[in-house]
Design a protein around this motif. Sequence first.
Motif, PDB file in Angstrom:
ATOM      1  N   UNK A 105      -3.056 -17.239  -6.944  1.00 45.13           N
ATOM      2  CA  UNK A 105      -3.249 -15.785  -6.828  1.00 45.13           C
ATOM      3  C   UNK A 105      -3.823 -15.503  -5.453  1.00 45.13           C
ATOM      4  N   UNK A 106      -3.183 -14.607  -4.725  1.00 46.45           N
ATOM      5  CA  UNK A 106      -3.645 -14.271  -3.383  1.00 46.45           C
ATOM      6  C   UNK A 106      -3.507 -12.788  -3.108  1.00 46.45           C
ATOM      7  N   UNK A 107      -3.602 -12.423  -1.841  1.00 44.56           N
ATOM      8  CA  UNK A 107      -3.604 -11.021  -1.458  1.00 44.56           C
ATOM      9  C   UNK A 107      -2.308 -10.591  -0.788  1.00 44.56           C
ATOM     10  N   UNK A 108      -1.833  -9.399  -1.165  1.00 45.67           N
ATOM     11  CA  UNK A 108      -0.714  -8.760  -0.464  1.00 45.67           C
ATOM     12  C   UNK A 108      -1.302  -7.636   0.380  1.00 45.67           C
ATOM     13  N   UNK A 109      -1.162  -7.754   1.716  1.00 48.35           N
ATOM     14  CA  UNK A 109      -1.918  -6.908   2.612  1.00 48.35           C
ATOM     15  C   UNK A 109      -1.161  -5.649   3.032  1.00 48.35           C
ATOM     16  N   UNK A 110      -0.883  -4.813   2.017  1.00 45.96           N
ATOM     17  CA  UNK A 110      -0.519  -3.418   2.256  1.00 45.96           C
ATOM     18  C   UNK A 110      -1.702  -2.584   1.792  1.00 45.96           C
ATOM     19  N   UNK A 111      -1.906  -1.468   2.464  1.00 45.09           N
ATOM     20  CA  UNK A 111      -3.163  -0.737   2.306  1.00 45.09           C
ATOM     21  C   UNK A 111      -2.953   0.539   1.485  1.00 45.09           C
ATOM     22  N   UNK A 112      -3.399   0.579   0.218  1.00 46.69           N
ATOM     23  CA  UNK A 112      -3.263   1.785  -0.602  1.00 46.69           C
ATOM     24  C   UNK A 112      -4.525   2.653  -0.550  1.00 46.69           C
ATOM     25  N   UNK A 113      -4.415   3.814  -1.104  1.00 41.62           N
ATOM     26  CA  UNK A 113      -5.491   4.813  -1.047  1.00 41.62           C
ATOM     27  C   UNK A 113      -6.823   4.315  -1.629  1.00 41.62           C
ATOM     28  N   UNK A 114      -6.848   3.666  -2.807  1.00 43.83           N
ATOM     29  CA  UNK A 114      -8.157   3.243  -3.347  1.00 43.83           C
ATOM     30  C   UNK A 114      -8.922   2.307  -2.416  1.00 43.83           C
ATOM     31  N   UNK A 115      -8.215   1.432  -1.704  1.00 42.01           N
ATOM     32  CA  UNK A 115      -8.884   0.513  -0.786  1.00 42.01           C
ATOM     33  C   UNK A 115      -9.464   1.265   0.408  1.00 42.01           C
ATOM     34  N   UNK A 116      -8.699   2.193   0.951  1.00 38.82           N
ATOM     35  CA  UNK A 116      -9.161   2.962   2.107  1.00 38.82           C
ATOM     36  C   UNK A 116     -10.408   3.756   1.756  1.00 38.82           C
ATOM     37  N   UNK A 117     -10.372   4.411   0.625  1.00 36.22           N
ATOM     38  CA  UNK A 117     -11.499   5.276   0.251  1.00 36.22           C
ATOM     39  C   UNK A 117     -12.733   4.456  -0.127  1.00 36.22           C
ATOM     40  N   UNK A 118     -12.545   3.301  -0.750  1.00 33.00           N
ATOM     41  CA  UNK A 118     -13.711   2.484  -1.082  1.00 33.00           C
ATOM     42  C   UNK A 118     -14.359   1.918   0.176  1.00 33.00           C
ATOM     43  N   UNK A 119     -13.547   1.761   1.241  1.00 29.13           N
ATOM     44  CA  UNK A 119     -14.098   1.292   2.522  1.00 29.13           C
ATOM     45  C   UNK A 119     -14.748   2.421   3.303  1.00 29.13           C
ATOM     46  N   UNK A 120     -14.776   3.630   2.733  1.00 26.44           N
ATOM     47  CA  UNK A 120     -15.422   4.761   3.388  1.00 26.44           C
ATOM     48  C   UNK A 120     -14.561   5.444   4.429  1.00 26.44           C
ATOM     49  N   UNK A 121     -13.257   5.258   4.350  1.00 25.78           N
ATOM     50  CA  UNK A 121     -12.337   5.843   5.328  1.00 25.78           C
ATOM     51  C   UNK A 121     -11.530   6.959   4.680  1.00 25.78           C
ATOM     52  N   UNK A 122     -10.894   7.762   5.523  1.00 28.20           N
ATOM     53  CA  UNK A 122     -10.089   8.882   5.031  1.00 28.20           C
ATOM     54  C   UNK A 122      -8.643   8.444   4.838  1.00 28.20           C
ATOM     55  N   UNK A 123      -8.093   8.789   3.694  1.00 28.81           N
ATOM     56  CA  UNK A 123      -6.701   8.456   3.404  1.00 28.81           C
ATOM     57  C   UNK A 123      -5.781   9.484   4.066  1.00 28.81           C
ATOM     58  N   UNK A 124      -4.777   8.985   4.789  1.00 33.36           N
ATOM     59  CA  UNK A 124      -3.846   9.851   5.520  1.00 33.36           C
ATOM     60  C   UNK A 124      -2.421   9.778   4.978  1.00 33.36           C
ATOM     61  N   UNK A 125      -2.247   9.103   3.867  1.00 33.23           N
ATOM     62  CA  UNK A 125      -0.905   8.885   3.350  1.00 33.23           C
ATOM     63  C   UNK A 125      -0.316  10.056   2.600  1.00 33.23           C
ATOM     64  N   UNK A 126       0.996   9.991   2.414  1.00 33.02           N
ATOM     65  CA  UNK A 126       1.712  11.016   1.641  1.00 33.02           C
ATOM     66  C   UNK A 126       1.576  10.781   0.140  1.00 33.02           C
ATOM     67  N   UNK A 128      -0.364   7.765  -2.935  1.00 32.86           N
ATOM     68  CA  UNK A 128      -1.452   6.775  -3.050  1.00 32.86           C
ATOM     69  C   UNK A 128      -1.118   5.420  -2.433  1.00 32.86           C
ATOM     70  N   UNK A 129       0.165   5.116  -2.313  1.00 35.28           N
ATOM     71  CA  UNK A 129       0.611   3.995  -1.485  1.00 35.28           C
ATOM     72  C   UNK A 129       1.723   4.522  -0.589  1.00 35.28           C
ATOM     73  N   UNK A 130       1.574   4.340   0.703  1.00 34.90           N
ATOM     74  CA  UNK A 130       2.532   4.850   1.691  1.00 34.90           C
ATOM     75  C   UNK A 130       2.936   3.687   2.592  1.00 34.90           C
ATOM     76  N   UNK A 131       4.239   3.430   2.669  1.00 33.19           N
ATOM     77  CA  UNK A 131       4.755   2.244   3.351  1.00 33.19           C
ATOM     78  C   UNK A 131       4.881   2.401   4.865  1.00 33.19           C
ATOM     79  N   UNK A 132       4.471   3.535   5.415  1.00 27.12           N
ATOM     80  CA  UNK A 132       4.562   3.724   6.866  1.00 27.12           C
ATOM     81  C   UNK A 132       3.541   2.846   7.588  1.00 27.12           C
ATOM     82  N   UNK A 133       3.929   2.373   8.781  1.00 29.71           N
ATOM     83  CA  UNK A 133       3.124   1.389   9.511  1.00 29.71           C
ATOM     84  C   UNK A 133       1.771   1.919   9.953  1.00 29.71           C
ATOM     85  N   UNK A 134       1.649   3.233  10.121  1.00 32.93           N
ATOM     86  CA  UNK A 134       0.386   3.807  10.584  1.00 32.93           C
ATOM     87  C   UNK A 134      -0.550   4.181   9.435  1.00 32.93           C
ATOM     88  N   UNK A 135      -0.133   3.905   8.208  1.00 37.57           N
ATOM     89  CA  UNK A 135      -0.952   4.240   7.041  1.00 37.57           C
ATOM     90  C   UNK A 135      -1.079   3.055   6.091  1.00 37.57           C
TER      91      UNK A 135
END
Length: 555
Positions: A105-126, A128-135
Amino acid sequence: MHRNTILRSIFILIYVLTAFTGNAQSNKATQATEPKIVNIVNFIRLLEPRDAKITQDVLYQTVVQQIKLMNQYKLGGTFLLQYDALMDSRYQQLLKKLPKGSFEIGGWWEIPQPLVEKAGLKWRGRYPWDWHADVGFSTGYTPAEREKLIDVYMADFKTIFGYYPRTVASWFIDAHSLNYMYDKYKIVASANCKDQYGTDGYTLWGGYWNQAYYPSRINSYMPAQHAEKQLPVPIFRLLGSDPIRQYDTGVSSARQGVITLEPVYPKAGGSEEWIKWFFTTFTNDPALNFNYTQAGQENSFTWPAMQKGLELQMPLMAQLKKAGKIRVETMEQSALWFRKNYAVTPATSFAVSKDIAGSDQKTIWYNSRFYRLNLLWEDNTLRIRDIHLFNEKIADKYTTEVAKSNECSFFTLPVVDGYLWSKRGKLAGLRLMTLVNGKETPVKGGNPTFTNVDKSTVHVSWPAGEGSFELDINERSLTVLRKGKPDSNWYLDLTVADGVTTPVTTIEANRVNYTFENHPFHLTATKGSFEKPANGAIFRLKPQGNSLELSLVDQ
């Protein structure tokens, strides 16, 4: 027993009995003992916003079926969790039941909204999971923000499973993130996407083809040349590319198609004929040091789309494993083996001596820590389809910068690019030519044979005319020798499609100068000479004393 199941069992039995007896194109090196390594990698997303029919339950049941099939055939593998799936109790319970010796069991490093918000950052996606490279990828965040995201993921993963993940992979991960994951959390393996141009907005072009490499500390896509400059985490290439067709698919298009082992593609990983051919060449043809492929599928494609392909592939892999023809491992296991055996990125090759029915093409991909090279035979002629050089000192922009668009691109240094310099009807490449009665004509020959000379050298023998061309490909150079009847009329011409701009700047007697993304580099002939011919070719490389040698190192 169902008729399709009976037919499939017969197919597998016949395959295993016959695939390793060789064929008319095989040679003595076929029986080489280099390991053939397969990683079955399935990564897991919690949701799929692109299709309302793909519910969270559909995605979960896909993973349930994948595990069921792998267990049925006693095949282990690697499951990689996106953060939102990591935090879902159903996946936690399902994956904790897997035996640790054969599953990872390991990690898949795409960044969804719950991870961003728990890290104290603002979610900019369209979504809760957005496949664009800048999000949806680490490239869309500053280096400091990336560290916060990693810390949150690692802490929660350890809380759930009791340890930090040993493997973290994605379509692409920036070098800063990989360094941080290794330095602080001691990951041992990673993976990125196969080479592709524009697919899903992600371009990775010119890198170490297939297999695995140690990246530069400042460029996750660029193989390092020296141990002190490398990140000692092998990066495996995902998806199991067709070594002949994947490269050219999509010429003249904005993006490539996909011809891989992925089971959802009916003409590749979902085709019984293609699967049989792929595993025959994968296991039967010689490979330098080792051969590698990655099977599996992300759950976003859903079980109905992948079922047929996986039900063809899994029993075949199980039979090959039982016969000792392949090793089916977790990515962590493969990475530990790689690190034990190679202090720096090794030279590797992937050869095809017999193509799928109806095609006469043959190929060899060769990689070292200094460059990659592809030779392709078609219609009994030879084209050097691809040469890219590697330089550990070239930082990728995402190591320190933030992606500003929904696309992302990684490149190396193009010497010959048979894809980007081509158009439909005129494929670019360095072609072996000769003069016949004063007319420029492609050299025609028979079937090449591939032999591993030592741990870094592949010898290719190609019968042509009253003799042969003997090629030695090693870690730093390519040598071509004409044997048999003396023939001083042969040469190599680099031709490209009309209207294509190449990075070639000037041509000298012993070298061709290039500039790519503000980096100057050159192709040097240590034996032979360059000239600009009158036929419109970019340059001509002529032999000296019936042989030539190219240095393939960016010094």
